[in-house]
Design a protein around this motif. Structure first.
Motif, PDB file in Angstrom:
ATOM      1  N   GLY A   1     -15.148  38.462   5.326  1.00 53.51           N
ATOM      2  CA  GLY A   1     -16.482  38.610   5.901  1.00 53.51           C
ATOM      3  C   GLY A   1     -16.975  37.414   6.691  1.00 53.51           C
ATOM      4  O   GLY A   1     -18.025  37.461   7.314  1.00 53.51           O
ATOM      5  N   ALA A   2     -16.243  36.315   6.659  1.00 57.71           N
ATOM      6  CA  ALA A   2     -16.660  35.114   7.384  1.00 57.71           C
ATOM      7  C   ALA A   2     -15.452  34.524   8.096  1.00 57.71           C
ATOM      8  O   ALA A   2     -15.179  33.331   7.994  1.00 57.71           O
ATOM      9  CB  ALA A   2     -17.273  34.104   6.439  1.00 57.71           C
ATOM     10  N   ASP A   3     -14.707  35.370   8.806  1.00 61.32           N
ATOM     11  CA  ASP A   3     -13.518  34.915   9.507  1.00 61.32           C
ATOM     12  C   ASP A   3     -13.748  34.997  11.015  1.00 61.32           C
ATOM     13  O   ASP A   3     -14.852  35.309  11.482  1.00 61.32           O
ATOM     14  CB  ASP A   3     -12.289  35.736   9.092  1.00 61.32           C
ATOM     15  CG  ASP A   3     -12.528  37.230   9.254  1.00 61.32           C
ATOM     16  OD1 ASP A   3     -12.832  37.660  10.375  1.00 61.32           O
ATOM     17  OD2 ASP A   3     -12.419  37.959   8.250  1.00 61.32           O
ATOM     18  N   GLU A   4     -12.693  34.747  11.783  1.00 64.29           N
ATOM     19  CA  GLU A   4     -12.815  34.681  13.242  1.00 64.29           C
ATOM     20  C   GLU A   4     -13.207  36.002  13.890  1.00 64.29           C
ATOM     21  O   GLU A   4     -13.724  36.027  15.011  1.00 64.29           O
ATOM     22  CB  GLU A   4     -11.510  34.168  13.851  1.00 64.29           C
ATOM     23  CG  GLU A   4     -10.285  35.023  13.565  1.00 64.29           C
ATOM     24  CD  GLU A   4      -9.536  34.594  12.327  1.00 64.29           C
ATOM     25  OE1 GLU A   4      -8.303  34.776  12.285  1.00 64.29           O
ATOM     26  OE2 GLU A   4     -10.180  34.094  11.379  1.00 64.29           O
ATOM     27  N   THR A   5     -12.983  37.130  13.185  1.00 60.55           N
ATOM     28  CA  THR A   5     -13.321  38.431  13.768  1.00 60.55           C
ATOM     29  C   THR A   5     -14.825  38.633  13.874  1.00 60.55           C
ATOM     30  O   THR A   5     -15.275  39.594  14.504  1.00 60.55           O
ATOM     31  CB  THR A   5     -12.698  39.572  12.948  1.00 60.55           C
ATOM     32  OG1 THR A   5     -13.178  39.518  11.601  1.00 60.55           O
ATOM     33  CG2 THR A   5     -11.179  39.458  12.936  1.00 60.55           C
TER      34      THR A   5
ATOM     35  N   ASP B   1      -9.243  29.225   9.402  1.00 62.24           N
ATOM     36  CA  ASP B   1      -7.797  29.096   9.186  1.00 62.24           C
ATOM     37  C   ASP B   1      -7.015  30.002  10.128  1.00 62.24           C
ATOM     38  O   ASP B   1      -5.807  29.860  10.258  1.00 62.24           O
ATOM     39  CB  ASP B   1      -7.443  29.442   7.734  1.00 62.24           C
ATOM     40  CG  ASP B   1      -7.963  28.393   6.762  1.00 62.24           C
ATOM     41  OD1 ASP B   1      -7.893  27.191   7.105  1.00 62.24           O
ATOM     42  OD2 ASP B   1      -8.437  28.768   5.680  1.00 62.24           O
ATOM     43  N   TYR B   2      -7.682  30.977  10.744  1.00 70.39           N
ATOM     44  CA  TYR B   2      -7.096  31.878  11.743  1.00 70.39           C
ATOM     45  C   TYR B   2      -5.936  32.697  11.187  1.00 70.39           C
ATOM     46  O   TYR B   2      -4.949  32.948  11.858  1.00 70.39           O
ATOM     47  CB  TYR B   2      -6.662  31.098  12.988  1.00 70.39           C
ATOM     48  CG  TYR B   2      -7.839  30.555  13.761  1.00 70.39           C
ATOM     49  CD1 TYR B   2      -8.645  31.407  14.522  1.00 70.39           C
ATOM     50  CD2 TYR B   2      -8.180  29.212  13.702  1.00 70.39           C
ATOM     51  CE1 TYR B   2      -9.742  30.920  15.211  1.00 70.39           C
ATOM     52  CE2 TYR B   2      -9.293  28.719  14.381  1.00 70.39           C
ATOM     53  CZ  TYR B   2     -10.063  29.581  15.140  1.00 70.39           C
ATOM     54  OH  TYR B   2     -11.158  29.102  15.816  1.00 70.39           O
ATOM     55  N   TYR B   3      -6.088  33.153   9.947  1.00 65.48           N
ATOM     56  CA  TYR B   3      -5.063  34.023   9.365  1.00 65.48           C
ATOM     57  C   TYR B   3      -4.903  35.306  10.178  1.00 65.48           C
ATOM     58  O   TYR B   3      -3.789  35.780  10.410  1.00 65.48           O
ATOM     59  CB  TYR B   3      -5.433  34.378   7.926  1.00 65.48           C
ATOM     60  CG  TYR B   3      -5.335  33.231   6.952  1.00 65.48           C
ATOM     61  CD1 TYR B   3      -4.119  32.591   6.725  1.00 65.48           C
ATOM     62  CD2 TYR B   3      -6.445  32.787   6.248  1.00 65.48           C
ATOM     63  CE1 TYR B   3      -4.017  31.533   5.833  1.00 65.48           C
ATOM     64  CE2 TYR B   3      -6.359  31.743   5.341  1.00 65.48           C
ATOM     65  CZ  TYR B   3      -5.133  31.116   5.139  1.00 65.48           C
ATOM     66  OH  TYR B   3      -5.041  30.083   4.254  1.00 65.48           O
ATOM     67  N   ILE B   4      -6.031  35.882  10.613  1.00 63.39           N
ATOM     68  CA  ILE B   4      -5.981  37.170  11.310  1.00 63.39           C
ATOM     69  C   ILE B   4      -5.415  37.008  12.713  1.00 63.39           C
ATOM     70  O   ILE B   4      -4.525  37.761  13.136  1.00 63.39           O
ATOM     71  CB  ILE B   4      -7.377  37.821  11.340  1.00 63.39           C
ATOM     72  CG1 ILE B   4      -7.799  38.178   9.911  1.00 63.39           C
ATOM     73  CG2 ILE B   4      -7.385  39.055  12.219  1.00 63.39           C
ATOM     74  CD1 ILE B   4      -9.164  38.813   9.805  1.00 63.39           C
ATOM     75  N   PHE B   5      -5.909  36.032  13.464  1.00 66.31           N
ATOM     76  CA  PHE B   5      -5.387  35.816  14.816  1.00 66.31           C
ATOM     77  C   PHE B   5      -3.906  35.455  14.781  1.00 66.31           C
ATOM     78  O   PHE B   5      -3.141  35.859  15.658  1.00 66.31           O
ATOM     79  CB  PHE B   5      -6.181  34.720  15.526  1.00 66.31           C
ATOM     80  CG  PHE B   5      -7.511  35.176  16.080  1.00 66.31           C
ATOM     81  CD1 PHE B   5      -7.964  36.474  15.885  1.00 66.31           C
ATOM     82  CD2 PHE B   5      -8.326  34.304  16.804  1.00 66.31           C
ATOM     83  CE1 PHE B   5      -9.190  36.900  16.387  1.00 66.31           C
ATOM     84  CE2 PHE B   5      -9.546  34.719  17.315  1.00 66.31           C
ATOM     85  CZ  PHE B   5      -9.977  36.009  17.105  1.00 66.31           C
TER      86      PHE B   5
END
Length: 334
Positions: free
Chosen positions: A159-163, A214-218
């Motif tokens: 809920g608080a990531d780069e997306t 940390d950009y796990y998704i990207f």
């Protein structure tokens, strides 16, 4: 240009063979240079993988002498559109093997929206079903493969990531009243959230502070080899993208911002930088091993010489002692 047609058709045949799929139907289109180009009507037999991130300058009739047309914060700035590129690949279970002769360039926002939608479906299904090992039974997805591919993707969904900053979003207003915006930007060929002056995220700045992730998704998006048979994501991106071959748009689409030329320059720069790094590393190791060899050989000769001097001295002292002892005994006899 016959060479280009042969190259593209050859790549299509090679990839189809590697994926054990029939050769996709192709149509011959006319590129922006009037030459023929083999266009694939169906890419579901392929995989695709992220290639690069580039910025193409937006032409502006009101540009100043430096080519900058956007006035903000006391000076003119150049405006850029952000593009993501990808490659069509084969994947026989050992990772993507891509055709790098053609680079497909699409608007970054569209690329992220499409690929994240793909990953939501793919990784959501993997997580929901692989706990019961149902995917292996249905032969839809290999659980070991999808679990590995989606491992980092799941880490970022808190809920608080780069997306949270896809597109272009209001960031903050600094002490001088300057409004900053957050949005995806190119960073060393990859994608991160950056800081911009305008609400369309075309003027990048490094004056303020962007969120840190940390950009796990990207990283999952840019590293993953995506199977085009799962949904129509690949088809949509393939159809909507610029097909860049040797710096030119190959299928006749308008490229007013010279995106394909920018892609070629970025690819050339990356290859040159990689070769330079490899060359520098090679030189370092050569000098290192030569120096190490000299030290070892020099050390061997030094130790040998020291050993020789030491033992020669011991033999000399022994001879002197023997001579003294002989004289003592001779004096006693007399």
């Amino acid at each position: 240009m016959a060479m280009m047609v042969i190259s593209v058709l050859g790549s299509a045949a090679t990839l189809a063979l590697a994926t054990q799929s029939p050769l996709p139907i192709t149509r011959m289109l006319e590129g922006d240079n009037g030459q023929a180009y083999a266009y694939l009507d169906d890419v579901s037999g392929y995989s695709f993988q992220f290639g690069n991130c580039v910025r193409a300058k937006i032409p502006n009739e009101n540009d100043d002498d430096g080519g900058n047309g956007f006035f903000y914060n006391g000076r003119y700035h150049a405006q850029y559109m952000r593009y993501a590129t990808f490659h069509l690949c084969s994947n026989n279970g050992n990772g993507c093997k891509c055709d790098y002769s053609v680079e497909y360039a699409t608007d970054m926002d569209q690329f992220l929206e499409s690929t994240l939608g793909y990953l939501d479906q793919y990784c959501g299904q993997c997580q929901a079903m692989c706990g019961r090992r149902m995917l292996e039974e249905n032969n839809n997805v290999d659980c070991n493969t999808c679990s590995s591919q989606c491992a980092n993707y799941g880490k970022g969904q808190n809920g608080a990531d780069e997306t949270a900053y896809l597109g272009c979003n209001e960031g903050y207003v600094d002490g001088d009243g300057i409004q900053y915006y957050y949005g995806p930007q190119c960073s060393d060929g990859g994608i991160q959230i950056g800081l911009f002056y305008d609400d369309e995220c075309t003027v990048k700045t490094s004056q303020g502070e962007a969120p840190e992730f940390d950009y796990y998704i990207f990283h999952t998006v840019t590293d993953m080899c995506m199977d085009c048979s799962i949904d129509d994501t690949c088809d949509q991106l393939y159809q909507d993208s610029l097909h860049c071959y040797n710096g030119k748009e190959a299928r006749g689409m308008q490229d007013d911002m010279n995106v394909c030329s920018t892609v070629k320059k970025a690819t050339t720069t990356h290859e040159y930088s990689s070769k330079s790094r490899r060359s520098g590393a090679d030189k370092f190791f050569k000098v290192f091993f030569i120096t190490l060899s000299v030290v070892i050989i020099g050390g061997f000769f030094f130790l040998t010489y020291a050993y020789y001097i030491r033992h020669r001295g011991e033999r000399g002292l022994a001879a002197q002692d023997h001579h003294v002892d002989s004289e003592v005994h001779a004096g006693t006899l007399t």
